[in-house]
Structures are given as structure tokens and as C-alpha cells.
Write a protein that holds these residues in place. Structure first.
Motif, PDB file in Angstrom:
ATOM      1  N   GLN A  47       0.814  -1.215   0.000  1.00 39.86           N
ATOM      2  CA  GLN A  47       0.000   0.000   0.000  1.00 39.86           C
ATOM      3  C   GLN A  47       0.851   1.270   0.000  1.00 39.86           C
ATOM      4  N   LEU A  48       2.136   1.131  -0.210  1.00 38.10           N
ATOM      5  CA  LEU A  48       3.006   2.294  -0.285  1.00 38.10           C
ATOM      6  C   LEU A  48       2.787   2.994  -1.625  1.00 38.10           C
ATOM      7  N   VAL A  49       2.552   4.296  -1.598  1.00 39.95           N
ATOM      8  CA  VAL A  49       2.312   5.053  -2.828  1.00 39.95           C
ATOM      9  C   VAL A  49       3.249   6.251  -2.878  1.00 39.95           C
ATOM     10  N   LYS A  50       3.636   6.657  -4.082  1.00 42.93           N
ATOM     11  CA  LYS A  50       4.516   7.818  -4.206  1.00 42.93           C
ATOM     12  C   LYS A  50       3.730   9.121  -4.126  1.00 42.93           C
ATOM     13  N   GLN A  51       2.456   9.085  -4.499  1.00 44.32           N
ATOM     14  CA  GLN A  51       1.557  10.223  -4.305  1.00 44.32           C
ATOM     15  C   GLN A  51       0.149   9.665  -4.176  1.00 44.32           C
ATOM     16  N   TYR A  74      -7.255  11.496   4.295  1.00 47.32           N
ATOM     17  CA  TYR A  74      -5.924  12.060   4.535  1.00 47.32           C
ATOM     18  C   TYR A  74      -5.210  11.272   5.630  1.00 47.32           C
ATOM     19  N   ASN A  75      -5.897  10.992   6.712  1.00 47.08           N
ATOM     20  CA  ASN A  75      -5.264  10.280   7.832  1.00 47.08           C
ATOM     21  C   ASN A  75      -4.855   8.855   7.448  1.00 47.08           C
ATOM     22  N   TYR A  76      -5.548   8.271   6.469  1.00 45.90           N
ATOM     23  CA  TYR A  76      -5.181   6.923   6.025  1.00 45.90           C
ATOM     24  C   TYR A  76      -3.990   6.959   5.072  1.00 45.90           C
ATOM     25  N   TYR A  77      -4.044   7.844   4.090  1.00 40.94           N
ATOM     26  CA  TYR A  77      -3.023   7.826   3.038  1.00 40.94           C
ATOM     27  C   TYR A  77      -1.746   8.574   3.413  1.00 40.94           C
ATOM     28  N   GLU A  78      -1.828   9.548   4.285  1.00 41.10           N
ATOM     29  CA  GLU A  78      -0.634  10.345   4.611  1.00 41.10           C
ATOM     30  C   GLU A  78       0.533   9.487   5.091  1.00 41.10           C
ATOM     31  N   PRO A  79       0.353   8.560   6.038  1.00 43.74           N
ATOM     32  CA  PRO A  79       1.505   7.764   6.487  1.00 43.74           C
ATOM     33  C   PRO A  79       1.963   6.728   5.466  1.00 43.74           C
ATOM     34  N   ARG A  80       1.188   6.477   4.420  1.00 46.98           N
ATOM     35  CA  ARG A  80       1.537   5.473   3.422  1.00 46.98           C
ATOM     36  C   ARG A  80       2.122   6.088   2.155  1.00 46.98           C
ATOM     37  N   THR A  81       2.402   7.375   2.171  1.00 47.54           N
ATOM     38  CA  THR A  81       2.875   8.090   0.985  1.00 47.54           C
ATOM     39  C   THR A  81       4.347   8.457   1.137  1.00 47.54           C
ATOM     40  N   SER A  82       5.159   8.076   0.126  1.00 41.33           N
ATOM     41  CA  SER A  82       6.599   8.340   0.183  1.00 41.33           C
ATOM     42  C   SER A  82       6.973   9.683  -0.430  1.00 41.33           C
ATOM     43  N   HIS A  83       6.036  10.306  -1.172  1.00 43.18           N
ATOM     44  CA  HIS A  83       6.276  11.585  -1.852  1.00 43.18           C
ATOM     45  C   HIS A  83       7.418  11.476  -2.855  1.00 43.18           C
ATOM     46  N   GLY A  84       7.501  10.311  -3.522  1.00 41.43           N
ATOM     47  CA  GLY A  84       8.473  10.151  -4.589  1.00 41.43           C
ATOM     48  C   GLY A  84       8.161  11.011  -5.792  1.00 41.43           C
ATOM     49  N   SER A  85       6.947  11.543  -5.865  1.00 43.54           N
ATOM     50  CA  SER A  85       6.554  12.482  -6.910  1.00 43.54           C
ATOM     51  C   SER A  85       6.658  13.905  -6.378  1.00 43.54           C
ATOM     52  N   SER A  86       7.205  14.806  -7.184  1.00 45.62           N
ATOM     53  CA  SER A  86       7.328  16.202  -6.761  1.00 45.62           C
ATOM     54  C   SER A  86       5.976  16.889  -6.660  1.00 45.62           C
ATOM     55  N   LEU A  87       4.919  16.278  -7.195  1.00 43.77           N
ATOM     56  CA  LEU A  87       3.574  16.853  -7.109  1.00 43.77           C
ATOM     57  C   LEU A  87       2.919  16.597  -5.752  1.00 43.77           C
ATOM     58  N   SER A  88       3.447  15.645  -4.999  1.00 48.05           N
ATOM     59  CA  SER A  88       2.744  15.148  -3.823  1.00 48.05           C
ATOM     60  C   SER A  88       2.735  16.080  -2.606  1.00 48.05           C
ATOM     61  N   PRO A  89       3.893  16.641  -2.173  1.00 49.05           N
ATOM     62  CA  PRO A  89       3.879  17.409  -0.912  1.00 49.05           C
ATOM     63  C   PRO A  89       2.952  18.617  -0.921  1.00 49.05           C
ATOM     64  N   ALA A  90       2.872  19.332  -2.036  1.00 47.24           N
ATOM     65  CA  ALA A  90       2.024  20.525  -2.071  1.00 47.24           C
ATOM     66  C   ALA A  90       0.549  20.175  -1.938  1.00 47.24           C
ATOM     67  N   VAL A  91       0.137  19.059  -2.552  1.00 44.65           N
ATOM     68  CA  VAL A  91      -1.264  18.624  -2.424  1.00 44.65           C
ATOM     69  C   VAL A  91      -1.547  18.223  -0.985  1.00 44.65           C
ATOM     70  N   HIS A  92      -0.610  17.520  -0.357  1.00 42.16           N
ATOM     71  CA  HIS A  92      -0.782  17.182   1.053  1.00 42.16           C
ATOM     72  C   HIS A  92      -0.898  18.443   1.901  1.00 42.16           C
ATOM     73  N   ALA A  93      -0.098  19.465   1.580  1.00 40.36           N
ATOM     74  CA  ALA A  93      -0.167  20.727   2.330  1.00 40.36           C
ATOM     75  C   ALA A  93      -1.542  21.358   2.206  1.00 40.36           C
ATOM     76  N   ALA A  94      -2.078  21.396   0.988  1.00 41.56           N
ATOM     77  CA  ALA A  94      -3.389  22.021   0.772  1.00 41.56           C
ATOM     78  C   ALA A  94      -4.488  21.269   1.498  1.00 41.56           C
ATOM     79  N   VAL A  95      -4.475  19.929   1.407  1.00 41.82           N
ATOM     80  CA  VAL A  95      -5.529  19.123   2.044  1.00 41.82           C
ATOM     81  C   VAL A  95      -5.402  19.197   3.563  1.00 41.82           C
ATOM     82  N   ALA A  96      -4.170  19.112   4.078  1.00 42.93           N
ATOM     83  CA  ALA A  96      -3.981  19.200   5.531  1.00 42.93           C
ATOM     84  C   ALA A  96      -4.457  20.535   6.065  1.00 42.93           C
TER      85      ALA A  96
END
Length: 227
Positions: A47-51, A74-96
């Protein structure tokens, strides 16, 4: 899809919840390429995802996903995301930011900014990550600034991290310029034409051109009043 306590969790893809449950934070400090840490075969079985595409869904279509459902996903996917994609952290910031998790929102905002400002993934010399720059704008305006478009109404529900003392930005809405200035306990709005504005989930106000101010009251906002 699954439900936990009556709240829907969306699957990243069919069969996702049957895969090995791995947490990114237990493997390496994010961001990191999961394939390089675990190998592509194990990553495909986990279940590890890059974004988290599910979080992008809640970010892009907030009017279709209730806030409590967004928070659960968010609480489910956040700990399972490696952010290997440069698109991922900013989306997490907006949703958080939208769900009120401001500490994590700010941490992901800084992670996204460091991709180029700190050359965190070592590729900025080949060109900046322009989609990340757009994601930072969205995290700022739609996340911390709390801007939400609701048919003919522009809704504002700003949420500043404790480390920030001010956030100010302009936007154009239906041909009108709106200047938004957020302080910890105060919101100022300047309009250059008649605009329908609402604060959080409160009633809409039709406001003519001018300067308006609202203040925090018991965790919410007062009505906008002309200065």
C-alpha cells in the motif's frame, strides 16, 4: 471502497486494501523513491504510494467530498505516501490545511518549497518543477487562504499556521479583483466591484466595491463589515 466508523475510504485502485500495509515513515524520511528503498516488486505488492491520488481527488473536487471524509482519507493515506513524486507534498499541504491539520500542512509546504529552493531531489539544475510551484500557490490560496468557489459565491475560510503572522494575496473572480489579507484574528477584503462573498459555511453577502473586515469570534468569523 471501505468504511471506517461510517466514514468512506476511497481505494487508490481496485484491490489496494488487500495489499501489504506498509508505512512510508517507518522506512525512510520522506521524500524518497520507494523503488530504490524496497525494490519495485515489493512496492507493487504494498500500500506504499509515491503520491496519493485519492487526496488529489478531494483537493480538486472539495464540493463533492465532505470534510470528514477528506480528513479520514488524509489520515489513512498520509503515512503510506513516500512523496516520490514532486507533485505530492504541495497537495498534502493544501488538504492538511483544509482539514485544520496546520502543523503537517506547514511541514508539507516547506517540503514542497525545498524541492527547488533547497534542491532536495538534486534535479533543479535541469529546470525547476513548475507543477510544484503551482501546487505551492494552491496550498497557499486554497489551503491556508481557505478560498473555495461555490457556484456564484466565493467562500473564504483562512487558516494560518501559528508561525505565520500574515498572508495576503490577490485573486480575480468573475472579472473582479479581490485582495485578501489574513491575520491571526482578522480578515480584510478589498473589492473593486460588486461580489458575492461568504465566510466559511456562513451566509453569502453581496458586497459592493470597497474595503471590508471580519474578526475571529468563538472559533468562527464575524460578518464582513465595510470599513
Amino acid at each position: 471502497n471501505h468504511a471506517i466508523g461510517g466514514i468512506v475510504l476511497f481505494q487508490q485502485f481496485e484491490g489496494f486494501f488487500e495489499l501489504e500495509d506498509l508505512r512510508a515513515a517507518e522506512l525512510a524520511p520522506p521524500p524518497f523513491p520507494a523503488d530504490a528503498v524496497l525494490g519495485s516488486e515489493r512496492v507493487r505488492r504494498s500500500q506504499l504510494v509515491k503520491q496519493a491520488d485519492v487526496l488529489m481527488l478531494t483537493h480538486m473536487l472539495p464540493e463533492l467530498v465532505p470534510l470528514e471524509v477528506t480528513a479520514a482519507n488524509y489520515n489513512y493515506y498520509e503515512p503510506r505516501t513516500s512523496h516520490g513524486s514532486s507533485l505530492s507534498p504541495a497537495v498534502h499541504a493544501a488538504v492538511a490545511a483544509r482539514i485544520g491539520n496546520l502543523d503537517q500542512a506547514l511541514a508539507y509546504f516547506r517540503m514542497a518549497a525545498s524541492i527547488d529552493l533547497g534542491d532536495a531531489i538534486g534535479s533543479s539544475a535541469q529546470g525547476i518543477h513548475i507543477a510544484t510551484m503551482g501546487g505551492l500557490w494552491q496550498a497557499t490560496v486554497l489551503g491556508f487562504g481557505g478560498v473555495r468557489l461555490d457556484r456564484g459565491v466565493i467562500r473564504l475560510a483562512p487558516r494560518l499556521p501559528s508561525a505565520w503572522r500574515r498572508l495576503a494575496f490577490p485573486i480575480r473572480w468573475h472579472g473582479k479583483m479581490i485582495f485578501i489579507d489574513v491575520r491571526p484574528t482578522e480578515l480584510r477584503v478589498r473589492l473593486d466591484g460588486t461580489t458575492v462573498v461568504a465566510l466559511a459555511d456562513g451566509p453569502a453577502q453581496t458586497l459592493r466595491a470597497g474595503n471590508y473586515r471580519a474578526s475571529v469570534q468563538r472559533g468562527g468569523w464575524s460578518a464582513l463589515r465595510e470599513e
